[in-house]
Design an enzyme around this catalytic site. Structure first.
Site, PDB file in Angstrom:
ATOM      1  N   LEU A  22       0.844  -1.198   0.000  1.00  0.00           N
ATOM      2  CA  LEU A  22       0.000   0.000   0.000  1.00  0.00           C
ATOM      3  C   LEU A  22       0.875   1.241   0.000  1.00  0.00           C
ATOM      4  CD1 LEU A  22      -2.489  -1.196   2.752  1.00  0.00           C
ATOM      5  CD2 LEU A  22      -2.925  -1.077   0.287  1.00  0.00           C
ATOM      6  N   ASP A  64       2.708  -6.051   2.574  1.00  0.00           N
ATOM      7  CA  ASP A  64       3.177  -5.119   3.610  1.00  0.00           C
ATOM      8  C   ASP A  64       3.658  -5.824   4.881  1.00  0.00           C
ATOM      9  OD1 ASP A  64       2.794  -2.331   2.623  1.00  0.00           O
ATOM     10  OD2 ASP A  64       0.749  -3.046   2.291  1.00  0.00           O
ATOM     11  N   GLU A  69       5.396  -4.054  12.878  1.00  0.00           N
ATOM     12  CA  GLU A  69       4.865  -3.259  13.978  1.00  0.00           C
ATOM     13  C   GLU A  69       3.337  -3.210  13.975  1.00  0.00           C
ATOM     14  OE1 GLU A  69       6.136   0.866  15.540  1.00  0.00           O
ATOM     15  OE2 GLU A  69       4.936   1.257  13.763  1.00  0.00           O
ATOM     16  N   ASP A  70       2.719  -3.343  12.790  1.00  0.00           N
ATOM     17  CA  ASP A  70       1.283  -3.076  12.713  1.00  0.00           C
ATOM     18  C   ASP A  70       0.380  -4.182  13.254  1.00  0.00           C
ATOM     19  OD1 ASP A  70       1.421  -0.441  11.800  1.00  0.00           O
ATOM     20  OD2 ASP A  70       2.054  -1.163   9.843  1.00  0.00           O
ATOM     21  N   ARG A  89      -4.151  -6.324   4.882  1.00  0.00           N
ATOM     22  CA  ARG A  89      -3.172  -6.632   5.912  1.00  0.00           C
ATOM     23  C   ARG A  89      -3.742  -7.462   7.061  1.00  0.00           C
ATOM     24  NH1 ARG A  89       0.982  -2.234   7.590  1.00  0.00           N
ATOM     25  NH2 ARG A  89       1.912  -4.229   8.166  1.00  0.00           N
ATOM     26  N   HIS A 166      -0.307   7.241  10.212  1.00  0.00           N
ATOM     27  CA  HIS A 166      -0.291   6.714  11.572  1.00  0.00           C
ATOM     28  C   HIS A 166       0.159   7.786  12.573  1.00  0.00           C
ATOM     29  CE1 HIS A 166       0.416   2.466   9.787  1.00  0.00           C
ATOM     30  NE2 HIS A 166      -0.757   2.438  10.378  1.00  0.00           N
ATOM     31  N   CYS A 253       8.233   0.959  12.061  1.00  0.00           N
ATOM     32  CA  CYS A 253       7.300  -0.095  11.638  1.00  0.00           C
ATOM     33  C   CYS A 253       7.994  -1.387  11.232  1.00  0.00           C
ATOM     34  CB  CYS A 253       6.399   0.403  10.526  1.00  0.00           C
ATOM     35  SG  CYS A 253       7.259   1.136   9.168  1.00  0.00           S
TER      36      CYS A 253
HETATM   37  C1  CIR Z   1       0.750   0.395   4.885  1.00  0.00           C
HETATM   38  O1  CIR Z   1       0.199   1.309   4.249  1.00  0.00           O
HETATM   39  O2  CIR Z   1       0.159  -0.296   5.710  1.00  0.00           O
HETATM   40  C2  CIR Z   1       2.210   0.120   4.606  1.00  0.00           C
HETATM   41  N1  CIR Z   1       2.502   0.371   3.232  1.00  0.00           N
HETATM   42  C3  CIR Z   1       3.085   0.953   5.495  1.00  0.00           C
HETATM   43  C4  CIR Z   1       2.921   0.641   6.943  1.00  0.00           C
HETATM   44  C5  CIR Z   1       3.807   1.455   7.794  1.00  0.00           C
HETATM   45  N2  CIR Z   1       3.619   1.093   9.133  1.00  0.00           N
HETATM   46  C6  CIR Z   1       3.883   1.885  10.153  1.00  0.00           C
HETATM   47  O3  CIR Z   1       4.284   3.018   9.985  1.00  0.00           O
HETATM   48  N3  CIR Z   1       3.654   1.420  11.363  1.00  0.00           N
END
Ligand code: CIR
Length: 261
Positions: A22, A64, A69-70, A89, A166, A253
């Site tokens: 993404l 992703d 971290e997510d 995700r 975020h 992340c």
């Molecule tokens: C997203 O849009 O989910 C990923 N391309 C990037 C996630 C980055 N995550 C974060 O900063 N914790």
């Protein structure tokens, strides 16, 4: 809680599909080889900072998934599996479970109507700050606050500005009382109770920094933020992040970090 003291981390190698991750700028196509190099430099830097690292294998199904971290947050005594707010995700939660079970006896989980991205969670000495964003819903924040309370941890909910992915896209804790952040974050309510060091307006994403033990890591393209932090006597190490940044991602992340007993 030891906010900056870490001796363990989990990372995940980028999949080839990472170039389909993404991103807000469709014209900025990331280069796979560049992402691999930046990820390797990141792992080396964390090892040099004293962390033992579990490197999980790439997951082609989830472009992703290197942004570990997510789908989870971790504390010394427990982990909480989250539910990322982007549909592509969501499956990363299940993919993270086994890696956490190797280290944590207590693993809490959200329910199907609740969404939280770890990028919206900032640990501070007094509370875990949860940012409401396009990825983190009010129901998710409420449920996470209850899980945190069951671990004896306080939570505070703030608003992530609409033009930010975020909370931590532009916020990091530098020491117990100082936030590195940007003027764009002022409306969030995050600043209350902290000293702030504001990055230059055209370096907003420099504030996606991480402090690990005695070192602050920032992306190497933000020279003025680097100078600013050096003048404030922080030990700063710049890391390459050009390709990873095309995926709206930063340094925080790419790892889950904690202090193991
Ligand atoms: C997203 O849009 O989910 C990923 N391309 C990037 C996630 C980055 N995550 C974060 O900063 N914790």
């Amino acid at each position: 809680m030891h906010i900056f003291h870490f001796n363990r981390a989990i990372v995940r190698e980028p999949a080839h599909s990472v170039v389909d991750g993404l991103r807000s700028d469709q014209a900025a196509v990331p280069d796979y080889g560049g992402i691999v190099r930046e990820h390797a430099a990141y792992i080396a830097a964390l090892r040099a900072a004293g962390l033992a690292i579990d490197v999980l294998p790439p997951l082609e199904t989830y472009p992703d998934s290197m942004f570990v971290e997510d789908p989870a947050i971790v504390f010394p005594e427990a982990a909480i599996l989250l539910r990322p707010g982007a549909p592509s995700r969501l499956g990363e939660t299940d993919a993270m479970r086994g890696a956490l079970q190797r280290h944590f006896q207590t693993i809490l989980e959200l329910e199907s109507t609740q969404f939280v991205d770890g990028g919206d969670i900032l640990f501070t000495p007094d509370a875990v700050v949860i940012g409401l964003s396009t990825r983190t819903s009010a129901a998710g924040a409420e449920a996470l606050s209850a899980k945190l309370a069951s671990l004896g941890r306080a939570a505070r909910v703030v608003d992530v500005p609409q033009d930010m992915l975020h909370l931590k896209s532009s916020a990091a804790l530098l020491d117990e009382e100082t936030l590195l952040t940007s003027a764009r974050m002022k409306s969030s309510g995050l600043f209350a109770g902290f000293k702030t060091i504001l990055v230059p307006d055209d370096e907003s994403f420099a504030a996606n920094a991480i402090r690990i033990n005695d070192t602050v890591f920032i992306a190497d393209c933000y020279r003025r933020t680097l100078d600013l932090l050096t003048r404030e006597n922080f030990h700063v190490v710049p890391l390459p992040l050009t390709e990873v940044a095309k995926l709206d991602a930063g340094l925080s992340c790419m790892s889950l970090r904690w202090q193991a007993g």
